[in-house]
Motif scaffolding. Sequence first.
Motif, mmCIF file in Angstrom:
data_model
loop_
_atom_site.group_PDB
_atom_site.id
_atom_site.type_symbol
_atom_site.label_atom_id
_atom_site.label_comp_id
_atom_site.label_asym_id
_atom_site.label_seq_id
_atom_site.Cartn_x
_atom_site.Cartn_y
_atom_site.Cartn_z
ATOM 1 N N GLY A 40 -5.149 -47.728 41.649
ATOM 2 C CA GLY A 40 -4.210 -47.767 42.761
ATOM 3 C C GLY A 40 -3.309 -46.548 42.775
ATOM 4 N N GLY A 41 -2.589 -46.398 43.857
ATOM 5 C CA GLY A 41 -1.654 -45.289 43.956
ATOM 6 C C GLY A 41 -1.087 -45.148 45.349
ATOM 7 N N GLU A 42 -0.076 -44.284 45.467
ATOM 8 C CA GLU A 42 0.452 -43.967 46.786
ATOM 9 C C GLU A 42 -0.644 -43.312 47.612
ATOM 10 N N PRO A 43 -0.801 -43.693 48.873
ATOM 11 C CA PRO A 43 -1.822 -43.057 49.709
ATOM 12 C C PRO A 43 -1.687 -41.536 49.682
ATOM 13 N N PHE A 44 -2.791 -40.863 49.512
ATOM 14 C CA PHE A 44 -2.823 -39.400 49.388
ATOM 15 C C PHE A 44 -2.867 -38.811 50.789
ATOM 16 N N GLU A 45 -1.777 -38.218 51.219
ATOM 17 C CA GLU A 45 -1.630 -37.818 52.610
ATOM 18 C C GLU A 45 -2.225 -36.452 52.923
ATOM 19 N N GLU A 46 -2.487 -35.642 51.910
ATOM 20 C CA GLU A 46 -2.987 -34.294 52.168
ATOM 21 C C GLU A 46 -4.452 -34.302 52.571
ATOM 22 N N ARG A 47 -4.839 -33.343 53.374
ATOM 23 C CA ARG A 47 -6.234 -33.165 53.738
ATOM 24 C C ARG A 47 -6.894 -32.277 52.685
ATOM 25 N N ILE A 48 -8.008 -32.725 52.163
ATOM 26 C CA ILE A 48 -8.684 -31.966 51.118
ATOM 27 C C ILE A 48 -10.177 -31.898 51.416
ATOM 28 N N VAL A 49 -10.833 -30.942 50.779
ATOM 29 C CA VAL A 49 -12.286 -30.848 50.822
ATOM 30 C C VAL A 49 -12.800 -30.989 49.395
ATOM 31 N N MET A 50 -13.700 -31.936 49.176
ATOM 32 C CA MET A 50 -14.318 -32.111 47.869
ATOM 33 C C MET A 50 -15.795 -31.769 48.004
ATOM 34 N N TRP A 51 -16.206 -30.720 47.296
ATOM 35 C CA TRP A 51 -17.616 -30.306 47.309
ATOM 36 C C TRP A 51 -18.035 -29.976 45.886
ATOM 37 N N TRP A 52 -19.169 -30.519 45.472
ATOM 38 C CA TRP A 52 -19.673 -30.381 44.120
ATOM 39 C C TRP A 52 -18.589 -30.803 43.138
ATOM 40 N N ASN A 53 -18.102 -29.900 42.291
ATOM 41 C CA ASN A 53 -17.073 -30.248 41.296
ATOM 42 C C ASN A 53 -15.731 -29.603 41.603
ATOM 43 N N PHE A 54 -15.537 -29.246 42.865
ATOM 44 C CA PHE A 54 -14.311 -28.569 43.288
ATOM 45 C C PHE A 54 -13.557 -29.415 44.305
ATOM 46 N N ILE A 55 -12.230 -29.352 44.232
ATOM 47 C CA ILE A 55 -11.380 -29.883 45.289
ATOM 48 C C ILE A 55 -10.491 -28.746 45.770
ATOM 49 N N GLY A 56 -10.528 -28.496 47.078
ATOM 50 C CA GLY A 56 -9.727 -27.436 47.679
ATOM 51 C C GLY A 56 -9.138 -27.892 48.987
ATOM 52 N N ARG A 57 -8.576 -26.941 49.698
ATOM 53 C CA ARG A 57 -7.982 -27.230 50.999
ATOM 54 C C ARG A 57 -8.668 -26.478 52.138
ATOM 55 N N SER A 58 -9.599 -25.592 51.815
ATOM 56 C CA SER A 58 -10.279 -24.829 52.847
ATOM 57 C C SER A 58 -11.684 -24.470 52.388
ATOM 58 N N SER A 59 -12.519 -24.129 53.360
ATOM 59 C CA SER A 59 -13.875 -23.692 53.048
ATOM 60 C C SER A 59 -13.859 -22.419 52.217
ATOM 61 N N GLU A 60 -12.928 -21.527 52.528
ATOM 62 C CA GLU A 60 -12.857 -20.246 51.816
ATOM 63 C C GLU A 60 -12.588 -20.447 50.328
#
Length: 319
Positions: A256-276
């Motif tokens: 459980g936890g506080e809802p995560f409000e940020e927009r993120i991208v999760m691909w393979w083993n990375f979490i970022g905020r943009s395609s770049e």
Amino acid sequence: MSNLDLKPTPTPCGGEADTGPVKELLTGRQVKLGESTQVRRLLPNLGRRMVGAWCFVDHYGPDDIADEPGMQVPPHPHMGLQTVSWLHEGEVLHRDSLGSLQTVRPFELGLMTSGRAISHSEESPREHARLLHGAQLWVALPDEHRYTAPAFEHHTDLPKLTAAGLDATVILGSLDGATSPGRTYTSLVGADLALRDGASHRLPLDPGFEYAVLAVTGSVDVHGVRIEPNSMLYLGCGRSELPLLARTDSSVLLLGGEPFEERIVMWWNFIGRSSEEIVQAREDWEKGVRFGEVHGYNGERLPAPALPSTPLKPRGNAR
């Protein structure tokens, strides 16, 4: 733990919490991890991508590996997240680019913070127990902490809660006044709840958190919904207690936890905020820069899969 999908899909996450209580039963999908380990992936799921900052949940075993190599995950990179290693049976040998070398055993916390960049490997020791059973989980780091220095923690003495027919271990965060020593960057909780057949309990919850319960062993009624291994019940927000009724000797993971409000991208083993960011991280791993080296693993490091043909887009509406 790595996502070893050869064609990983971009996962738009964040801002997807229900504002009130729900009962959403999720089923895992079978994913091959390394040469000989099959896992059941509960998050991300077709209908649910995050629970608080928890963004990735694999449940594996119990597997008989007496005559098998067991878990063999080559060196691979991570960024923007924490990994949580949690075992019920067996051992996992962790190595990372910080020089950490640690065997994680049942009911011990192996917590790796990737921050800006780290690489690691995980394997069953050469001389290992017959059974391997556990879970691997990721926690997304909020923007203000995602470039933090990488770190590894190993905690063998975790706080416990006991009642008639119930033994709870607090893995991360706090539950009913007990707090894990593991470092967190958002308000969350992870706990292992062992219940004896027939045990009935109501655990206090934070109404501002969203929650899910993952079945590890046995059969348990959660808010009147039966869950068994390969299922997880998403409960949403707005709940002040967790009713549990064990139909057999059972164990579940409460996340459980506080809802995560940020927009993120999760691909393979990375979490970022943009395609770049993701493209650059993949390029750095392939070039052998930024993520360091894992020494001592008997094998080659894991190559990055190909990126999708279209740019990765962070999505999700703030709660």
